[in-house]
Structures are given as structure tokens and as C-alpha cells.
Design a protein around this motif. Structure first.
Motif, mmCIF file in Angstrom:
data_model
loop_
_atom_site.group_PDB
_atom_site.id
_atom_site.type_symbol
_atom_site.label_atom_id
_atom_site.label_comp_id
_atom_site.label_asym_id
_atom_site.label_seq_id
_atom_site.Cartn_x
_atom_site.Cartn_y
_atom_site.Cartn_z
ATOM 1 N N VAL A 177 -83.527 -32.657 -9.086
ATOM 2 C CA VAL A 177 -83.635 -34.066 -9.476
ATOM 3 C C VAL A 177 -82.213 -34.606 -9.519
ATOM 4 N N PRO A 178 -81.886 -35.574 -8.659
ATOM 5 C CA PRO A 178 -80.521 -36.111 -8.640
ATOM 6 C C PRO A 178 -80.202 -36.921 -9.903
ATOM 7 N N ALA A 179 -78.949 -37.021 -10.243
ATOM 8 C CA ALA A 179 -78.507 -37.844 -11.374
ATOM 9 C C ALA A 179 -78.959 -39.284 -11.148
ATOM 10 N N GLY A 180 -79.385 -39.944 -12.219
ATOM 11 C CA GLY A 180 -79.835 -41.330 -12.142
ATOM 12 C C GLY A 180 -81.311 -41.492 -11.835
ATOM 13 N N THR A 181 -82.015 -40.403 -11.555
ATOM 14 C CA THR A 181 -83.443 -40.456 -11.243
ATOM 15 C C THR A 181 -84.256 -40.638 -12.520
ATOM 16 N N VAL A 182 -85.206 -41.570 -12.487
ATOM 17 C CA VAL A 182 -86.129 -41.754 -13.608
ATOM 18 C C VAL A 182 -87.320 -40.835 -13.385
ATOM 19 N N VAL A 183 -87.600 -39.989 -14.365
ATOM 20 C CA VAL A 183 -88.759 -39.105 -14.300
ATOM 21 C C VAL A 183 -89.678 -39.450 -15.469
ATOM 22 N N ALA A 184 -90.974 -39.191 -15.309
ATOM 23 C CA ALA A 184 -91.926 -39.530 -16.362
ATOM 24 C C ALA A 184 -93.088 -38.549 -16.347
ATOM 25 N N ALA A 185 -93.781 -38.469 -17.465
ATOM 26 C CA ALA A 185 -94.972 -37.626 -17.594
ATOM 27 C C ALA A 185 -96.184 -38.531 -17.807
ATOM 28 N N PRO A 186 -97.336 -38.148 -17.308
ATOM 29 C CA PRO A 186 -98.541 -38.979 -17.440
ATOM 30 C C PRO A 186 -99.198 -38.839 -18.814
ATOM 31 N N ILE A 187 -98.567 -39.396 -19.823
ATOM 32 C CA ILE A 187 -99.037 -39.223 -21.198
ATOM 33 C C ILE A 187 -100.464 -39.735 -21.400
ATOM 34 N N GLY A 188 -100.766 -40.913 -20.852
ATOM 35 C CA GLY A 188 -102.117 -41.451 -21.015
ATOM 36 C C GLY A 188 -103.168 -40.504 -20.475
#
Length: 155
Positions: free
Chosen positions: A90-101
Motif C-alpha cells: 500500500v503506497p504512502a497517501g493511500t486511503v484504505v477502509a474496512a466494510p464496517i456496515g
């Protein structure tokens, strides 16, 4: 407040629990530890309503980068490159997220996952009494309840 007002049948049991715990232990940690229904109600509210938007909105990034994370939840920004054990970077500055819903409304984990049950986790604690009952508490972290995230630093 919304969930409490939308579920007035929960008000009296919650009030009774607080009055009983405070009468026995006062406003101490021991008293709070006896408030299983309060804890359950808060965790169930958190499960369905979430907390992830506030943590992502505090980031100072362009809105076009934040929108996917807001829709998914638990957004984080990689501050430096990170390589997983499988070799993916994952490059620096990348937004990552988890599918919490999706995690919090998974029918394999929760019965009637879209319905609010303020005492869902109190019932689970009663069912599992003596068997790691802390896993059904508000502040607990596990892979099926991740409003604050999960991982090696959450243990």
C-alpha cells in the motif's frame, strides 16, 4: 438518544439496572461493571449506527479521496508504504477502509442483523456466563465488532 427514544420499552429496564448497580456499588468501576444492559444498549447502537465518519472527517484530504472511505467506514491513510506478508504494498497517501456496515450486519454473526435489539449483547453475556463474557462488552475488540478497529495493538 435516538435509539433510546425509538425504543422506549428499554428505558425502564435500563433505569432499574442503573439504580440497582449504584445502590450496591455507588458510581464506581464495580458499579459500572454491573450495568450489562447499559453496556449492551450502547454496543448495539454502535453496531448499527457506527462511529467511523468522525475519525475519517478529521483527516485533511481532498473530499474525492475521503468519499469512498466515508461510505465504507474505518478509513485510514497510509503515512508510509506498507507491505503485507503476502507481498501486496500500500503506497504512502493511500486511503484504505474496512466494510464496517457489512461486518456489523452480517447474518452469519448476528441473528436479525438489521433489527435493533438493545439487550442483544447482555443476552449473549448471560448465555456465555463464565466464558470470556468480556467479549460482548462495549469496549471489546474482535473481528465481528470493529467500530474502533482491530489488530495487534487492540489486544
Amino acid at each position: 438518544m435516538y435509539r433510546l427514544l425509538a425504543n422506549p420499552e428499554c428505558i425502564e429496564p435500563l433505569r432499574q439496572e442503573v439504580e440497582s448497580a449504584v445502590a450496591e456499588e455507588s458510581w464506581t468501576k464495580a458499579g459500572l461493571d454491573k450495568m450489562h444492559k447499559i453496556d449492551s444498549f450502547l454496543r448495539e447502537t454502535q453496531r448499527l449506527d457506527g462511529l467511523s465518519i468522525g475519525s475519517v472527517c478529521s483527516l485533511r484530504l481532498p473530499s474525492q479521496l475521503l468519499m469512498p472511505a466515508l461510505l465504507v467506514g474505518l478509513g485510514r491513510v497510509a503515512l508510509r508504504p506498507f507491505t503485507f506478508s503476502n507481498g501486496i504494498t500500500v503506497p504512502a497517501g493511500t486511503v484504505v477502509a474496512a466494510p464496517i456496515g457489512a461486518i456489523h450486519t452480517d447474518g452469519k454473526t448476528y441473528s436479525s442483523p438489521g433489527e435493533f435489539d438493545g439487550f442483544r449483547f447482555a443476552k449473549l453475556r448471560e448465555r456465555d456466563e463464565g466464558d470470556m463474557t468480556s467479549r460482548h462488552q462495549m469496549g471489546d475488540t474482535c473481528t465481528t465488532h470493529v467500530p474502533f478497529g482491530h489488530g495487534r495493538h487492540a489486544w
